[in-house]
Design a protein around this motif. Structure first.
Motif, PDB file in Angstrom:
ATOM      1  N   ASN A  46      50.164  49.321  41.947  1.00 15.16           N
ATOM      2  CA  ASN A  46      49.049  49.870  42.717  1.00 15.16           C
ATOM      3  C   ASN A  46      49.381  51.238  43.292  1.00 15.16           C
ATOM      4  OD1 ASN A  46      47.426  47.675  42.226  1.00 15.16           O
ATOM      5  ND2 ASN A  46      48.121  46.563  44.033  1.00 15.16           N
ATOM      6  N   LYS A  48      44.901  54.979  34.211  1.00 18.83           N
ATOM      7  CA  LYS A  48      43.759  54.068  34.276  1.00 18.83           C
ATOM      8  C   LYS A  48      44.185  52.611  34.232  1.00 18.83           C
ATOM      9  CE  LYS A  48      39.257  54.682  32.825  1.00 18.83           C
ATOM     10  NZ  LYS A  48      38.202  55.050  31.878  1.00 18.83           N
ATOM     11  N   TYR A  49      45.142  52.331  33.381  1.00 17.59           N
ATOM     12  CA  TYR A  49      45.639  50.962  33.275  1.00 17.59           C
ATOM     13  C   TYR A  49      47.161  50.983  33.246  1.00 17.59           C
ATOM     14  CZ  TYR A  49      40.959  50.568  31.241  1.00 17.59           C
ATOM     15  OH  TYR A  49      39.618  50.665  31.020  1.00 17.59           O
ATOM     16  N   ILE A  96      54.725  40.855  32.537  1.00 19.85           N
ATOM     17  CA  ILE A  96      54.562  40.409  33.919  1.00 19.85           C
ATOM     18  C   ILE A  96      53.174  40.756  34.433  1.00 19.85           C
ATOM     19  CG2 ILE A  96      55.346  40.729  36.305  1.00 19.85           C
ATOM     20  CD1 ILE A  96      58.176  40.983  35.245  1.00 19.85           C
ATOM     21  N   TRP A  97      52.694  41.916  34.049  1.00 22.84           N
ATOM     22  CA  TRP A  97      51.369  42.308  34.528  1.00 22.84           C
ATOM     23  C   TRP A  97      50.647  43.132  33.489  1.00 22.84           C
ATOM     24  CZ3 TRP A  97      47.404  41.479  37.408  1.00 22.84           C
ATOM     25  CH2 TRP A  97      46.461  42.493  37.607  1.00 22.84           C
ATOM     26  N   SER A  98      49.367  42.871  33.321  1.00 20.52           N
ATOM     27  CA  SER A  98      48.561  43.690  32.440  1.00 20.52           C
ATOM     28  C   SER A  98      47.264  44.074  33.122  1.00 20.52           C
ATOM     29  CB  SER A  98      48.229  42.923  31.157  1.00 20.52           C
ATOM     30  OG  SER A  98      47.177  43.582  30.487  1.00 20.52           O
ATOM     31  N   GLY A  99      47.016  45.364  33.201  1.00 25.21           N
ATOM     32  CA  GLY A  99      45.730  45.836  33.710  1.00 25.21           C
ATOM     33  C   GLY A  99      44.725  45.929  32.577  1.00 25.21           C
ATOM     34  N   LEU A 100      45.212  45.804  31.331  1.00 24.45           N
ATOM     35  CA  LEU A 100      44.321  45.789  30.170  1.00 24.45           C
ATOM     36  C   LEU A 100      43.720  44.410  30.021  1.00 24.45           C
ATOM     37  CD1 LEU A 100      46.110  47.524  27.164  1.00 24.45           C
ATOM     38  CD2 LEU A 100      44.216  48.398  28.530  1.00 24.45           C
ATOM     39  N   GLU A 101      42.615  44.329  29.305  1.00 27.77           N
ATOM     40  CA  GLU A 101      42.032  43.026  29.031  1.00 27.77           C
ATOM     41  C   GLU A 101      42.935  42.258  28.064  1.00 27.77           C
ATOM     42  OE1 GLU A 101      39.407  41.324  30.355  1.00 27.77           O
ATOM     43  OE2 GLU A 101      39.610  42.958  31.804  1.00 27.77           O
ATOM     44  N   GLN A 102      42.726  40.950  28.058  1.00 22.72           N
ATOM     45  CA  GLN A 102      43.637  40.064  27.351  1.00 22.72           C
ATOM     46  C   GLN A 102      43.804  40.385  25.862  1.00 22.72           C
ATOM     47  OE1 GLN A 102      44.149  35.852  28.508  1.00 22.72           O
ATOM     48  NE2 GLN A 102      42.919  35.480  26.716  1.00 22.72           N
ATOM     49  N   MET A 147      45.723  43.517  25.355  1.00 27.12           N
ATOM     50  CA  MET A 147      47.117  43.338  25.728  1.00 27.12           C
ATOM     51  C   MET A 147      47.865  42.569  24.655  1.00 27.12           C
ATOM     52  SD  MET A 147      49.129  44.353  28.015  1.00 27.12           S
ATOM     53  CE  MET A 147      50.769  44.366  27.301  1.00 27.12           C
TER      54      MET A 147
END
Lengths: 480, 591
Positions: free
Chosen positions: A209, A219-220, A230-236, A239
């Protein structure tokens, strides 16, 4: 192009051949509907040295099969064609665009006496539609990740541009397809998640963040550790394919230099006293190089009804990798890369050592070296989480499994059975080799266990699997 | 610039007849009473205290000039001093000598709060001897020496009682020494030196407050802050001895805020009892006729007012740019809660670049205090449960000060409104909520369910289902008490059910449907639950949409859009027919 790897099988003189890629082509029937124009349909053909008429014949055959089978079920045209020597897979990813992959069946070559040519035995039932169907779909997804849809290339530059793009992409990509080591994991196309306690996870959230706030171009963000997500800001779905690219292509390519540099001190050239291990895996190899280019691979991700083009920056410090995605309409400069490096490098280095430390603590708490004593594959359809103790670390070239291909085949068969019905199910199989194979399907999850207990009976195996679920699966993903 | 005056005089001062040639005024620090003695008492003595609205008035014979006059505690005994060596009690009483000490004393100071008397001894007057009075006994404490800026030669009295004051700061007794600048010594400006006077043990020099100026000063203590009034500039400074200065040597303090004058004060023309429309005249602040008493009293004898000095927190918010320091400052103030909450709202409002680290710092500071309180409370509860133990003194229930900002405060006053605000990016909202949850976790505070609900609601509103799944996967949005841990399977399903309940209770019916569809659970959910929620909103189109959704589901699952009797949706079917008519119902598809 030959990828036949003979390996010695049971008989002294027998030679076994694994499945291999015979041909791979892409066509669009609407591009050459008239007779004599058939060649126009073909957008890509591998191997390229095949004679023109043969290409046309093969494409025509596929077209005919698809058309023919459509009469039986207009909504679901044929997906594959089984023959003695090979298997063909058909896939229509976009309207009228067809991708066909032809896989030669595995075979055994038995020598004959008296100088006669050896007898070839095709093992046409050994390969699974689900596995290679998934491989084919993955080929398209990977193309789309880096190029967008076929339709997009058509809009931008017509057939000419599309064929150029296909040529450029698939020429290299097909060399990395290792059909002999495809298995159930390709069907799932899952994502391996890194087990982490809540607090460390929240720290990573905080890091992501903050970076997104101070580098507002980003953006992502996706965050990986040890090649696990561990973390994805992209859609599944985006990703899923990006993960595939990172873990089977980008990371393995960079793992060698990293191993070599492990003993070297922290980068001394870093300005100020913020020493860190951060470096770009995509884009500039060395920021200090005055000739350095600030070009990053571009990827396409889905956005509502359209797609979005992004720069892909992959930045790594020790075992932690962060992917930052920035709109492709922005030009990335040296200043931006330096800013990113100085902001992310120190934080990511610190975070990487935090994660490592926390992970070791958690592992010690949960039991010293409590590596599961049994082999399993777990997959959750809902979040695409997968975990396998059967597969060794994937490298760029092959994925190694620690069990016999026959057992992998059984797993694939069970998976096909599961796919047929919606209800929860459990299947227990006693394999020829004294192994027990257990498949469980519950809600959206599938679990496959291989047990090596020769003298166990069905009841004992059932009990054992129950026990394993209770002890192993309460923290298969989460250690907190 | 809005109001920057962070100090003010209380608006209900004690009013008394101003000092004049016929009226002498005395102040008793112990009872905080003002005595107005007219004509030596012959024409009246009026006593006014801080709380008692009813003043005491009496007459006494004029037996000469009154030097000092005081009541005992509870106004029982009056003592009047008319000569330097005698005290008269109007009632006939006998006085008994309990204990005596023989010391040469230059002057003394008495602190009624702690019942400690401080005697100035030696020729220079800088060796101070404190005595403590406790339950009828007087005990000698260890004496100490004040460091003088210059040692006079020949020796003469160099420490004035005007430059010494005693006060309790953060529960500890301090002797404050106003050390004036001296041209000869290397001290360009004045400073206040605090000597900590513990009940047991030696007195030590503990803090130095830098005044950065010279002139006449007076000291007050308000809300554990040392207030230094500077007469020539007509401004005051405040110091917080608990605020650590990173760029200063330990225990050397700079003013917390820039110097400002006390908030202008207006005196009503005909006293405070008249109608408010009466014109008022501005009161001259920092007047030379002011007397300042500890801890927070300012008296203007010439105007006949006694005020309590107060700290106003809202103006400090804009004067202290460093939000971390501001929080440290506010968290130690008495009436801080609403100001702190407004600061939280303010930093979230700005949304300027780089505010997340500031947000994180502020949350961590709040939760540190919150955690300390929770721990104290828990220790107390445990001690109570195990029964009063003989060895230790009786446990006191921890006091919940305003600085304890809990999750419900944050939710009610800050976060809930913040997530509803237009024009804030959802990315920032989620980042802030996660930062708060991170901070709570860091201090091992159990996160309340409504905070999770806020996160879930925000994610669902923006269709960020994949993020939601990931949070669930890492147990970020769950109670710290694990629900079902046998296998991962029921674990996640339970969380899904909870989320649906949350969304339905927030009337987010479509959000709930979208969520359950995203997890592939829409074939199994109870239609009735959703239809109930949709009907309750009173939104007809919403009801129509939800009804249609389930009809289509029925069609897909059973080949018939009708509801099964087991689903108990009869009343909803009736409701649907009433609203949209029989013909709007989906008919079974004919094959």
């Amino acid at each position: 192009m030959l990828m036949i790897s003979p390996r010695m099988a049971t008989g002294m003189q027998e030679k076994q051949y694994t499945p291999s890629l015979l041909s791979f082509f892409i066509y669009n029937p609407s591009f050459g509907p008239r007779e004599g124009e058939e060649e126009k349909k073909i957008l890509f053909y591998h191997p390229c040295d095949v004679e023109k008429n043969e290409k046309i014949r093969n494409v025509g055959l596929c077209e005919a099969i698809v058309q023919f089978t459509r009469t039986f079920c207009p909504t679901k045209p044929a997906k594959s064609l089984h023959t003695q020597k090979n298997r063909q897979f058909f896939f229509e990813p976009e309207d009228n665009f067809w991708i066909v992959m032809v896989v030669r069946n595995p075979m055994i070559e038995k020598p004959n006496k008296d100088g006669k040519p050896p007898t070839i035995e095709y093992q046409e039932e050994e390969i699974l539609d689900t596995v290679y169907g998934a491989v084919l779909r993955q080929c398209y997804s990977m193309y789309k990740l880096f190029n967008g849809t076929f339709g997009r290339a058509m809009e931008a530059g017509g057939v000419e541009l599309l064929t150029q793009k296909l040529e450029k992409f698939f020429y290299r990509y097909l060399q990395t397809l290792h059909l002999q080591s495809c298995d159930l994991l390709d069907v799932f196309g899952g994502i391996s998640f890194f087990p982490l306690d809540k607090m460390t996870y929240l720290k990573i959230q905080s890091f992501v963040n903050r970076v997104e706030e101070s580098l507002s171009l980003v953006k992502y963000t996706a965050f990986l550790y040890n090649d696990q997500l561990i973390w994805s800001g992209l859609e599944q779905d985006d990703m899923r394919i990006l993960y595939k690219y990172l873990t089977t292509s980008l990371f393995p390519r960079h793992s060698e230099p990293e191993l070599a540099g492990r003993d070297s001190p922290l980068r001394p050239e870093v300005a100020g006293n913020l020493l860190h291990y951060g470096r770009f895996l995509t884009g500039p190899a060395n920021l200090k190089d005055p000739e350095a280019k600030f070009r990053f691979p571009k990827i396409f991700v889905n956005k509502e009804d359209s797609y979005e083009e992004l720069h892909l920056i992959v930045y790594k410090a020790m075992s932690a990798a962060a992917c930052f995605m920035i709109s492709a309409s922005v030009e990335l400069t040296r200043e931006f890369c330096e800013q990113l490096d100085s902001l992310v490098g120190p934080q990511l280095t610190l975070l990487a050592s935090d994660i490592c430390e926390q992970f070791n603590i958690n592992r010690r708490i949960s039991g010293p070296d409590k590596e599961p004593q049994f082999k399993f594959i777990y997959f959750n359809h809902m979040n695409l989480a997968e975990k396998s103790t059967i597969h060794m670390r994937k490298t760029a070239s092959v994925s190694l499994t620690s069990v016999h291909p026959d057992l992998m085949k059984i797993l694939g068969d069970i998976n096909c059975d599961f796919a047929r019905v919606d209800e929860d199910e459990e299947i227990i199989v006693k394999a020829m080799t004294d192994y027990w194979v257990v498949g469980k399907k519950s809600d959206q999850r599938e679990l496959y266990v291989i047990l090596n207990q020769k003298n166990a009976n069905l009841i004992e195996v059932n009990e054992e699997v129950k026990r394993l679920c209770a002890t192993q699966f309460n923290n298969i993903f989460f250690l907190d | 610039m809005s109001d920057e005056h962070y100090l003010e005089l209380c608006d209900n001062p004690v009013q008394f007849e101003n000092a004049s040639s016929v009226n002498n005024v005395f102040f008793d620090e112990a009872n905080k009473q003002v005595f107005a003695v007219r004509s030596g008492g012959a024409t009246g003595v009026v006593v006014k205290g801080p709380d008692d609205k009813n003043s005491v008035a009496f007459r006494m014979d004029d037996k000469g000039e009154v030097k000092c006059i005081k009541f005992s505690i509870g106004n029982k005994i009056l003592a009047v001093q008319r000569t330097s060596k005698s005290v008269v009690f109007p009632d006939k009483r006998s006085v008994k000598l309990l204990k005596s000490q023989s010391i040469n004393v230059n002057w003394y100071q008495y602190c009624p709060e702690t019942a400690v008397i401080l005697l100035s001894t030696t020729v220079q007057g800088n060796v101070l001897q404190p005595f403590a009075f406790r339950s009828g006994t007087m005990s000698k404490m260890s004496k100490f020496e004040i460091e003088l800026p210059v040692v006079p030669k020949p020796a003469k009295l160099s420490l004035s009682e005007r430059d010494i004051a005693m006060a309790t700061i953060y529960g500890q007794l301090y002797v404050m020494y106003l050390k004036h600048h001296s041209r000869t010594a290397n001290s360009p400006s004045a400073e206040v030196v605090l000597y900590h006077l513990p009940r047991e043990g030696a007195c030590k020099k503990s803090h130095v407050l830098k005044l950065n100026t010279t002139g006449k000063f007076a000291l007050n203590i308000v809300d554990n802050l040392v207030v230094v009034h500077h007469q020539s500039s007509q401004t005051s400074l405040i110091f917080d001895i608990r605020l650590r200065e990173p760029d200063c040597a330990v225990n050397t303090h700079q003013p917390v805020l820039p110097a400002r004058s006390i908030h202008p004060y207006r005196i009503p023309l005909s006293g405070p009892t008249v109608v408010p429309s009466q014109p008022a005249v501005p009161c001259q602040l920092y007047s030379s006729s002011w007397s300042v008493f500890q801890p927070d009293i300012i008296i203007s004898a010439s105007e006949g007012y006694l005020w309590y000095l107060q700290v106003k927190l809202p103006p400090t918010v804009n004067l202290l740019q460093d939000k971390g320091k501001l929080m440290d400052f506010l968290l130690r103030r008495r009436d801080c809660k609403m100001v702190i909450l407004s600061v939280c709202s303010q930093i979230l409002e700005g949304g300027e670049k780089g505010s997340l680290p500031v947000v994180a710092t502020v949350f961590d500071k709040l939760n540190q205090v919150y955690k300390e309180y929770l721990e104290a409370e828990q220790t107390y509860t445990l001690a109570m449960e195990s029964g009063p133990s003989r060895g230790s003194a009786a446990q006191k229930r921890p006091v919940r000060t305003q600085a304890v900002i809990d999750q419900s405060d944050m939710y009610t006053h800050v976060l809930s409104a913040f997530t509803e605000r237009k024009g804030v990016s959802h990315k920032f909202i989620i980042a802030v909520l996660m930062e708060y949850i991170r901070s709570l976790n860091q201090f091992q505070i159990t996160v309340q369910h409504y905070l999770y609900e806020l996160v879930i609601k925000t994610l669902v509103q923006h269709n960020l289902f994949y993020m939601l799944h990931q949070f669930l996967q890492y147990h970020v949005l769950s109670d710290s008490k694990p629900l079902v841990r046998a296998t991962p399977q029921p674990r996640l399903s339970t969380a899904n059910d909870e989320i649906v309940e949350v969304l339905l209770s927030k009337q987010q019916v479509l959000g709930a449907l979208r969520f359950i569809r995203s997890v592939g659970g829409h074939d199994n959910v109870s239609a009735r639950k959703f239809l109930d929620a949709a009907q309750q909103t009173g939104d007809q189109m919403l009801f129509y949409t939800v009804f249609r959704f389930f009809q289509q589901r029925n069609q897909r699952l059973r080949g018939n859009p009708a509801f099964n009797p087991g689903e108990h949706c009869e009343e909803h079917v009736v409701h649907f027919k009433q609203l949209f008519g029989e013909q709007a119902l989906m008919k079974p598809a004919t094959v």
